[in-house]
Design a protein around this motif. Structure first.
Motif, PDB file in Angstrom:
ATOM      1  N   LYS A  51      36.453  28.824  31.783  1.00 56.50           N
ATOM      2  CA  LYS A  51      37.463  30.104  31.818  1.00 56.50           C
ATOM      3  C   LYS A  51      37.085  30.677  30.618  1.00 56.50           C
ATOM      4  O   LYS A  51      37.223  31.719  30.947  1.00 56.50           O
ATOM      5  CB  LYS A  51      38.963  29.254  32.169  1.00 56.50           C
ATOM      6  CG  LYS A  51      39.796  30.151  32.535  1.00 56.50           C
ATOM      7  CD  LYS A  51      41.211  29.082  33.670  1.00 56.50           C
ATOM      8  CE  LYS A  51      41.704  28.892  32.517  1.00 56.50           C
ATOM      9  NZ  LYS A  51      43.163  28.882  32.796  1.00 56.50           N
ATOM     10  N   PHE A  91      36.114  34.312  30.548  1.00 53.48           N
ATOM     11  CA  PHE A  91      36.870  35.485  30.094  1.00 53.48           C
ATOM     12  C   PHE A  91      37.657  35.817  28.542  1.00 53.48           C
ATOM     13  O   PHE A  91      37.384  37.082  28.490  1.00 53.48           O
ATOM     14  CB  PHE A  91      38.620  34.854  30.400  1.00 53.48           C
ATOM     15  CG  PHE A  91      38.404  34.974  32.401  1.00 53.48           C
ATOM     16  CD1 PHE A  91      38.275  36.377  32.855  1.00 53.48           C
ATOM     17  CD2 PHE A  91      37.920  34.192  32.938  1.00 53.48           C
ATOM     18  CE1 PHE A  91      38.468  36.074  34.205  1.00 53.48           C
ATOM     19  CE2 PHE A  91      37.891  33.901  34.155  1.00 53.48           C
ATOM     20  CZ  PHE A  91      37.731  35.692  35.492  1.00 53.48           C
ATOM     21  N   GLN A 130      39.275  40.526  42.251  1.00 47.89           N
ATOM     22  CA  GLN A 130      40.123  41.468  40.740  1.00 47.89           C
ATOM     23  C   GLN A 130      41.324  42.204  41.158  1.00 47.89           C
ATOM     24  O   GLN A 130      41.874  42.620  39.552  1.00 47.89           O
ATOM     25  CB  GLN A 130      39.036  42.213  40.273  1.00 47.89           C
ATOM     26  CG  GLN A 130      38.121  40.240  39.105  1.00 47.89           C
ATOM     27  CD  GLN A 130      37.671  41.160  38.315  1.00 47.89           C
ATOM     28  OE1 GLN A 130      37.508  42.495  37.781  1.00 47.89           O
ATOM     29  NE2 GLN A 130      36.874  40.440  37.536  1.00 47.89           N
ATOM     30  N   PHE A 131      41.722  42.976  41.835  1.00 47.03           N
ATOM     31  CA  PHE A 131      42.404  44.103  42.216  1.00 47.03           C
ATOM     32  C   PHE A 131      44.098  43.360  42.379  1.00 47.03           C
ATOM     33  O   PHE A 131      44.897  44.523  41.997  1.00 47.03           O
ATOM     34  CB  PHE A 131      42.160  44.815  43.177  1.00 47.03           C
ATOM     35  CG  PHE A 131      41.027  46.207  42.768  1.00 47.03           C
ATOM     36  CD1 PHE A 131      41.367  46.956  41.867  1.00 47.03           C
ATOM     37  CD2 PHE A 131      39.894  45.768  43.779  1.00 47.03           C
ATOM     38  CE1 PHE A 131      40.379  47.412  41.224  1.00 47.03           C
ATOM     39  CE2 PHE A 131      38.570  46.359  43.138  1.00 47.03           C
ATOM     40  CZ  PHE A 131      38.390  47.384  42.205  1.00 47.03           C
ATOM     41  N   TRP A 132      43.922  42.249  42.840  1.00 40.35           N
ATOM     42  CA  TRP A 132      45.592  41.559  42.877  1.00 40.35           C
ATOM     43  C   TRP A 132      45.804  40.491  41.987  1.00 40.35           C
ATOM     44  O   TRP A 132      46.714  40.490  41.686  1.00 40.35           O
ATOM     45  CB  TRP A 132      45.872  40.981  44.922  1.00 40.35           C
ATOM     46  CG  TRP A 132      45.062  41.909  45.402  1.00 40.35           C
ATOM     47  CD1 TRP A 132      45.820  43.930  45.044  1.00 40.35           C
ATOM     48  CD2 TRP A 132      45.226  42.328  47.072  1.00 40.35           C
ATOM     49  NE1 TRP A 132      45.114  44.421  46.213  1.00 40.35           N
ATOM     50  CE2 TRP A 132      45.538  43.630  47.365  1.00 40.35           C
ATOM     51  CE3 TRP A 132      45.048  41.087  47.749  1.00 40.35           C
ATOM     52  CZ2 TRP A 132      45.658  44.125  48.560  1.00 40.35           C
ATOM     53  CZ3 TRP A 132      44.866  41.776  48.544  1.00 40.35           C
ATOM     54  CH2 TRP A 132      45.164  43.254  49.633  1.00 40.35           C
ATOM     55  N   GLY A 133      44.588  39.900  41.317  1.00 40.13           N
ATOM     56  CA  GLY A 133      45.018  38.182  40.962  1.00 40.13           C
ATOM     57  C   GLY A 133      45.224  38.838  39.441  1.00 40.13           C
ATOM     58  O   GLY A 133      44.387  39.782  38.539  1.00 40.13           O
ATOM     59  N   LYS A 134      46.274  37.668  38.514  1.00 41.62           N
ATOM     60  CA  LYS A 134      46.351  38.236  37.557  1.00 41.62           C
ATOM     61  C   LYS A 134      46.037  36.865  36.209  1.00 41.62           C
ATOM     62  O   LYS A 134      46.322  37.074  35.122  1.00 41.62           O
ATOM     63  CB  LYS A 134      47.805  38.849  36.816  1.00 41.62           C
ATOM     64  CG  LYS A 134      47.829  40.947  37.461  1.00 41.62           C
ATOM     65  CD  LYS A 134      48.934  40.809  37.125  1.00 41.62           C
ATOM     66  CE  LYS A 134      49.923  41.716  37.627  1.00 41.62           C
ATOM     67  NZ  LYS A 134      50.863  42.070  36.877  1.00 41.62           N
ATOM     68  N   THR A 135      45.428  35.590  37.181  1.00 39.01           N
ATOM     69  CA  THR A 135      45.490  35.195  36.258  1.00 39.01           C
ATOM     70  C   THR A 135      44.232  33.949  36.931  1.00 39.01           C
ATOM     71  O   THR A 135      44.105  34.479  38.461  1.00 39.01           O
ATOM     72  CB  THR A 135      46.752  33.671  36.217  1.00 39.01           C
ATOM     73  OG1 THR A 135      46.386  33.263  38.003  1.00 39.01           O
ATOM     74  CG2 THR A 135      47.809  33.889  35.814  1.00 39.01           C
ATOM     75  N   VAL A 136      43.211  33.332  37.279  1.00 39.83           N
ATOM     76  CA  VAL A 136      42.094  32.487  37.587  1.00 39.83           C
ATOM     77  C   VAL A 136      42.674  32.183  38.252  1.00 39.83           C
ATOM     78  O   VAL A 136      41.754  31.872  39.772  1.00 39.83           O
ATOM     79  CB  VAL A 136      41.184  31.580  35.467  1.00 39.83           C
ATOM     80  CG1 VAL A 136      40.100  31.480  36.996  1.00 39.83           C
ATOM     81  CG2 VAL A 136      41.705  32.135  34.410  1.00 39.83           C
ATOM     82  N   HIS A 137      43.766  31.889  38.389  1.00 41.23           N
ATOM     83  CA  HIS A 137      44.008  30.814  39.600  1.00 41.23           C
ATOM     84  C   HIS A 137      44.396  31.112  40.759  1.00 41.23           C
ATOM     85  O   HIS A 137      43.774  31.491  42.244  1.00 41.23           O
ATOM     86  CB  HIS A 137      45.063  29.660  39.956  1.00 41.23           C
ATOM     87  CG  HIS A 137      45.196  28.506  38.394  1.00 41.23           C
ATOM     88  ND1 HIS A 137      45.741  27.686  38.613  1.00 41.23           N
ATOM     89  CD2 HIS A 137      44.339  28.134  37.815  1.00 41.23           C
ATOM     90  CE1 HIS A 137      45.494  26.019  37.542  1.00 41.23           C
ATOM     91  NE2 HIS A 137      44.982  27.519  36.962  1.00 41.23           N
ATOM     92  N   LEU A 192      42.949  34.739  41.122  1.00 39.71           N
ATOM     93  CA  LEU A 192      41.460  34.971  41.234  1.00 39.71           C
ATOM     94  C   LEU A 192      40.768  34.398  42.028  1.00 39.71           C
ATOM     95  O   LEU A 192      40.537  35.150  43.220  1.00 39.71           O
ATOM     96  CB  LEU A 192      40.670  35.004  40.029  1.00 39.71           C
ATOM     97  CG  LEU A 192      41.402  36.488  38.975  1.00 39.71           C
ATOM     98  CD1 LEU A 192      40.676  36.340  38.228  1.00 39.71           C
ATOM     99  CD2 LEU A 192      41.695  38.490  39.482  1.00 39.71           C
ATOM    100  N   GLN A 203      48.632  52.457  41.281  1.00 44.10           N
ATOM    101  CA  GLN A 203      48.907  53.007  39.931  1.00 44.10           C
ATOM    102  C   GLN A 203      49.683  54.702  40.193  1.00 44.10           C
ATOM    103  O   GLN A 203      50.098  54.961  39.152  1.00 44.10           O
ATOM    104  CB  GLN A 203      46.986  53.089  39.608  1.00 44.10           C
ATOM    105  CG  GLN A 203      47.058  52.054  38.871  1.00 44.10           C
ATOM    106  CD  GLN A 203      45.932  52.100  38.221  1.00 44.10           C
ATOM    107  OE1 GLN A 203      45.142  53.037  38.126  1.00 44.10           O
ATOM    108  NE2 GLN A 203      44.908  50.878  37.760  1.00 44.10           N
TER     109      GLN A 203
END
Lengths: 265, 214
Positions: free
Chosen positions: A150, A154, A205-212, A214, A263
């Motif tokens: 990770k 990243f 990637q458009f919705w998740g902000k953590t690796v989990h 995603l 946005q």
């Protein structure tokens, strides 16, 4: 529709591979490796035809070639991606080789179509077992190297001084990726590995902000595509691959559109 | 707080292919120092950092480090975070936690992340995507990541080079308050004002024959 063995096989493989792609895809998109997966799948095509010529299953030939290509790619500096000319050369050479093996093995032309565009309903019980075992092994390896992987994928620059064995993590991941390419090809075909290896993770990637998150979204999107695709293919008798690629594209567009909308608001 | 020596360098010489980067470099870094390294481009500032980080062995001379790499928080000069980078500031800080094996964080680790974000004044923005943040906010997120394991020594390679004045001082104030709480700082900069305002020791690189000795 699940009373038929071929549909059961297809459903199991679709599920296993969707989970695997969901996980692997997140790291592929983090490092922008999607074109490398495409090149690998073209190498895999020649591996599959080589397998046919040798009298193996196409999957075994493919696994052999893609893993070898991962080992070769691992020796290349990870911070300096291959030039596009080098990639064109490798792709062209291996696709050509694939055509040669297909021709000298005197396989019927339907084999070529199956390898290039997938044949999920043609998967045997033995394939199901093999694919599931490899997938579980892969997910275990990913779990074992999860934290350094990770960090390295990243935030490669930050990880340089933060983790040891960065080089071997990279190589291990490339091997996991090559195994996945071979297995995804069984569903959507060597030419369309993008559809499951990259698109769901890119949409995530458009919705998740953590690796989990995603990984969670990416698995969900992959499952949606393969399950719906399988059912639609069964009902309409049109190619499953077509439905999967279309559904994944639609999911991507929806995720992209919703983030643009957010946005703008 | 009693000071002790963290890093001691004697007569360092680094050369690549006969070209001398720096020579006769001697200095001592004690706990609590705000140690500034200055000098023009190409004077070997980043090379010296690599020696300090034990990534590069000097051609000649001796360097003693009284701490391990795990006790150093390092912020490299160039960090390529693109606008579509998906992770939040908090998730970015969490990347650095490598002591445990499991994919999820322990209670203690979550506390560490919270503290680091707090020190960098990022609690309110912790769930925003790093790629969408301003330059100063990004720099503070890098800072938060570098201090998440509570290092004894913090090394910053020109962290304020591309920032406007307000953002620059916001970053520097975070660094200064960490320094006052006992973190030793090595700071590379081009900016004489910052040097004057924050530095407690300065190492001037650039004159290859005569380097300042501290």
């Amino acid at each position: 529709m699940l009373q038929y063995e071929f549909m059961q096989n297809a459903a199991i493989v679709a599920t296993v591979i969707s989970i695997l792609c969901g996980v692997i895809g997140v790291f592929i998109t983090a490092r922008h490796l999607s074109f490398l997966t495409h090149t690998m799948s073209e190498i895999g095509f020649s591996g599959a035809s080589f397998g046919l010529w040798m009298g193996w299953t196409p999957l075994n030939g493919m696994l052999l070639f893609t893993v070898l290509s991962a080992l070769a790619a691992g020796t290349v500096n990870k911070n300096r991606p291959l030039k596009s000319t080098a990639i064109s050369l490798i792709s062209a050479f291996f696709m050509g080789l694939g055509v040669l093996f297909l021709s000298i093995s005197q396989a019927s032309s339907s084999y070529a179509t199956n390898i290039l565009f997938g044949s999920i309903v043609g998967i045997s019980r033995a394939d199901v077992v093999q694919i599931s075992v490899i997938a579980v092994l892969e997910l275990t390896v990913i779990l074992l190297i999860y934290r350094p992987l990770k960090f390295d994928f990243f935030d490669p620059l930050g990880a340089q001084s933060g983790i040891r064995f960065s080089g071997s993590i990279n190589l291990v991941f490339l091997i996991m990726m090559s195994l996945s390419v071979s297995m995804v090809s069984q569903i959507v075909g060597a030419l369309l590995v993008f559809a499951l290896l990259t698109l769901p993770a890119a949409a995530a990637q458009f919705w998740g902000k953590t690796v989990h998150a995603l990984i969670g979204w990416s698995i969900l999107f992959a499952l949606l595509g393969t399950w719906l695709g399988l059912a639609l293919g069964y009902w309409t008798n049109l190619p499953v691959t077509f439905f999967i690629t279309t559904i994944e594209s639609i999911i991507y567009l929806i995720a992209w559109g919703s983030s643009k909308l957010k946005q703008a608001l | 707080m009693s000071t002790k020596v963290l890093i001691e360098a004697q007569n360092l010489l680094v050369q690549f292919n006969q070209q001398v980067i720096f020579r006769d470099l001697s200095f001592t870094i004690d706990t609590g120092d705000f140690f500034c390294i200055v000098g023009p481009n190409g004077s070997g500032k980043t090379t010296l950092l690599r020696v300090i980080l034990d990534e590069l062995t000097p051609t000649a001379g001796k360097i003693q480090r009284y701490l391990t790499n795990d006790q150093i928080g390092y912020i490299p000069q160039f960090r390529n975070i693109e606008t579509d980078f998906p992770l939040s500031a908090q998730a970015f800080v969490e990347l650095k936690l490598q002591q445990r094996f499991w994919p999820w964080l322990s209670y203690g680790e979550r506390q560490q992340v919270h503290q680091a974000l707090g020190a960098a004044h990022l609690i309110a923005k912790k769930n925003l995507r790093l790629g969408q943040m301003s330059g100063g906010e990004k720099q503070r997120a890098y800072l938060a990541q570098a201090i998440v394991n509570q290092p004894q020594l913090l090394i910053l390679d020109e962290p304020t080079a591309s920032l406007d004045v307000a953002a620059k001082y916001e970053v520097m104030n975070v660094v200064q308050s960490l320094n006052r709480q006992g973190t030793t700082v090595i700071f590379i900069t081009h900016d004489p004002q910052l040097l004057e305002k924050y530095g407690t020791k300065t190492l001037q690189l650039g004159d290859k024959d005569k380097n300042a000795t501290i």
